[in-house]
Design a protein around this motif. Structure first.
Motif, PDB file in Angstrom:
ATOM      1  N   VAL A 141      -6.546 -14.946 -16.327  1.00 45.46           N
ATOM      2  CA  VAL A 141      -6.350 -13.619 -15.750  1.00 45.46           C
ATOM      3  C   VAL A 141      -6.974 -12.589 -16.686  1.00 45.46           C
ATOM      4  N   GLU A 142      -7.908 -11.792 -16.155  1.00 47.40           N
ATOM      5  CA  GLU A 142      -8.564 -10.752 -16.953  1.00 47.40           C
ATOM      6  C   GLU A 142      -7.987  -9.374 -16.709  1.00 47.40           C
ATOM      7  N   GLU A 143      -7.443  -9.145 -15.522  1.00 45.63           N
ATOM      8  CA  GLU A 143      -6.934  -7.815 -15.172  1.00 45.63           C
ATOM      9  C   GLU A 143      -5.796  -7.949 -14.176  1.00 45.63           C
ATOM     10  N   VAL A 144      -4.767  -7.128 -14.349  1.00 46.18           N
ATOM     11  CA  VAL A 144      -3.631  -7.082 -13.431  1.00 46.18           C
ATOM     12  C   VAL A 144      -3.464  -5.633 -12.986  1.00 46.18           C
ATOM     13  N   VAL A 145      -3.407  -5.413 -11.671  1.00 44.39           N
ATOM     14  CA  VAL A 145      -3.271  -4.057 -11.134  1.00 44.39           C
ATOM     15  C   VAL A 145      -2.115  -4.033 -10.128  1.00 44.39           C
ATOM     16  N   GLU A 146      -1.192  -3.087 -10.325  1.00 44.87           N
ATOM     17  CA  GLU A 146      -0.101  -2.882  -9.372  1.00 44.87           C
ATOM     18  C   GLU A 146      -0.477  -1.739  -8.438  1.00 44.87           C
ATOM     19  N   HIS A 147      -0.366  -2.002  -7.156  1.00 42.34           N
ATOM     20  CA  HIS A 147      -0.672  -0.994  -6.134  1.00 42.34           C
ATOM     21  C   HIS A 147       0.623  -0.637  -5.420  1.00 42.34           C
ATOM     22  N   VAL A 148       0.942   0.639  -5.386  1.00 42.69           N
ATOM     23  CA  VAL A 148       2.110   1.104  -4.645  1.00 42.69           C
ATOM     24  C   VAL A 148       1.600   1.702  -3.347  1.00 42.69           C
ATOM     25  N   ARG A 149       1.995   1.067  -2.248  1.00 39.41           N
ATOM     26  CA  ARG A 149       1.547   1.541  -0.937  1.00 39.41           C
ATOM     27  C   ARG A 149       2.640   2.388  -0.303  1.00 39.41           C
ATOM     28  N   GLU A 150       2.486   3.684  -0.419  1.00 42.50           N
ATOM     29  CA  GLU A 150       3.432   4.608   0.195  1.00 42.50           C
ATOM     30  C   GLU A 150       2.847   5.101   1.506  1.00 42.50           C
ATOM     31  N   GLU A 151       3.580   4.898   2.550  1.00 45.93           N
ATOM     32  CA  GLU A 151       3.141   5.388   3.847  1.00 45.93           C
ATOM     33  C   GLU A 151       3.711   6.783   4.071  1.00 45.93           C
ATOM     34  N   ALA A 152       3.250   7.438   5.112  1.00 48.32           N
ATOM     35  CA  ALA A 152       3.657   8.815   5.394  1.00 48.32           C
ATOM     36  C   ALA A 152       5.169   8.945   5.544  1.00 48.32           C
ATOM     37  N   ASP A 153       5.808   7.976   6.205  1.00 53.39           N
ATOM     38  CA  ASP A 153       7.264   8.038   6.394  1.00 53.39           C
ATOM     39  C   ASP A 153       8.006   7.967   5.058  1.00 53.39           C
ATOM     40  N   VAL A 154       7.473   7.191   4.128  1.00 56.66           N
ATOM     41  CA  VAL A 154       8.107   7.071   2.809  1.00 56.66           C
ATOM     42  C   VAL A 154       7.984   8.378   2.044  1.00 56.66           C
ATOM     43  N   ARG A 155       6.802   8.973   2.068  1.00 53.85           N
ATOM     44  CA  ARG A 155       6.616  10.259   1.384  1.00 53.85           C
ATOM     45  C   ARG A 155       7.499  11.337   2.008  1.00 53.85           C
ATOM     46  N   GLU A 156       7.608  11.321   3.324  1.00 54.26           N
ATOM     47  CA  GLU A 156       8.442  12.311   4.005  1.00 54.26           C
ATOM     48  C   GLU A 156       9.922  12.085   3.662  1.00 54.26           C
ATOM     49  N   TYR A 157      10.351  10.834   3.606  1.00 58.75           N
ATOM     50  CA  TYR A 157      11.729  10.541   3.215  1.00 58.75           C
ATOM     51  C   TYR A 157      12.013  11.098   1.822  1.00 58.75           C
ATOM     52  N   GLU A 158      11.113  10.823   0.874  1.00 58.86           N
ATOM     53  CA  GLU A 158      11.309  11.308  -0.496  1.00 58.86           C
ATOM     54  C   GLU A 158      11.396  12.829  -0.539  1.00 58.86           C
ATOM     55  N   ARG A 159      10.512  13.492   0.203  1.00 56.39           N
ATOM     56  CA  ARG A 159      10.478  14.956   0.217  1.00 56.39           C
ATOM     57  C   ARG A 159      11.771  15.536   0.803  1.00 56.39           C
ATOM     58  N   LEU A 160      12.186  15.003   1.959  1.00 56.55           N
ATOM     59  CA  LEU A 160      13.385  15.524   2.614  1.00 56.55           C
ATOM     60  C   LEU A 160      14.659  15.184   1.837  1.00 56.55           C
ATOM     61  N   LYS A 187      17.287  13.771   9.971  1.00 59.68           N
ATOM     62  CA  LYS A 187      15.890  13.400   9.699  1.00 59.68           C
ATOM     63  C   LYS A 187      15.809  12.365   8.583  1.00 59.68           C
ATOM     64  N   VAL A 188      16.597  12.580   7.534  1.00 57.28           N
ATOM     65  CA  VAL A 188      16.616  11.621   6.426  1.00 57.28           C
ATOM     66  C   VAL A 188      17.130  10.268   6.920  1.00 57.28           C
ATOM     67  N   GLY A 189      18.173  10.288   7.732  1.00 57.48           N
ATOM     68  CA  GLY A 189      18.729   9.049   8.286  1.00 57.48           C
ATOM     69  C   GLY A 189      17.729   8.296   9.150  1.00 57.48           C
ATOM     70  N   ALA A 190      16.935   9.039   9.919  1.00 57.67           N
ATOM     71  CA  ALA A 190      15.926   8.399  10.781  1.00 57.67           C
ATOM     72  C   ALA A 190      14.826   7.737   9.962  1.00 57.67           C
ATOM     73  N   LEU A 191      14.566   8.265   8.771  1.00 53.92           N
ATOM     74  CA  LEU A 191      13.519   7.712   7.909  1.00 53.92           C
ATOM     75  C   LEU A 191      14.046   6.638   6.951  1.00 53.92           C
ATOM     76  N   GLN A 192      15.346   6.435   6.930  1.00 49.48           N
ATOM     77  CA  GLN A 192      15.957   5.469   6.005  1.00 49.48           C
ATOM     78  C   GLN A 192      15.399   4.052   6.159  1.00 49.48           C
ATOM     79  N   PRO A 193      15.178   3.530   7.375  1.00 48.29           N
ATOM     80  CA  PRO A 193      14.628   2.176   7.491  1.00 48.29           C
ATOM     81  C   PRO A 193      13.248   2.022   6.825  1.00 48.29           C
TER      82      PRO A 193
END
Length: 123
Positions: free
Chosen positions: A41-60, A82-88
């Motif tokens: 292994v020469e390189e290890v990269v972690e990618h965090v895939r945040e979708e729009a619903d996740v960003r909106e949940y965090e903001r709200l 709104k927060v409850g609807a984004l919980q899943p």
């Protein structure tokens, strides 16, 4: 388990690298790396895939936590709904965790980059 740079690994299964190659109308084959091909292994990269619903949940959620106590009751109730609807979406994001990709230099000289760490077995 996350792989580490410098760690020795082997391919867990055969890995097809190309589609069938055709020359003059005849299929002559495809290129694969065999299972158990060993490399480092020469390189290890972690990618965090945040979708729009996740960003909106965090903001709200941050808005609700910071200012909810001072909000008018109806506004607070709407925000909670709104927060409850984004919980899943938030729960699924937390369960999934980051996607880890690696670059491996095989002993035979091939280099395979941006490949999921699940393709490999640590030695």
């Amino acid at each position: 388990m996350t792989l580490q740079e410098g760690q020795r690994v082997k391919l867990a299964a055969d890995l097809r690298l190309t589609d069938p190659i055709e020359v003059s109308g005849a299929v002559i084959g495809f290129l694969s790396l065999a299972a158990d091909t060993v490399g480092t292994v020469e390189e290890v990269v972690e990618h965090v895939r945040e979708e729009a619903d996740v960003r909106e949940y965090e903001r709200l959620k941050e808005l609700l936590d910071s200012y909810g106590d001072g909000m008018p009751p109806e506004s607070k109730k709407q925000l909670q709904q709104k927060v409850g609807a984004l919980q899943p979406a938030w729960d699924a994001f937390k369960e999934q965790g980051p996607v880890v990709t690696v670059r491996v230099r095989f002993d035979n000289g091939f280099i395979l980059g941006a490949s999921p760490q699940d393709l490999y077995v640590p030695l």
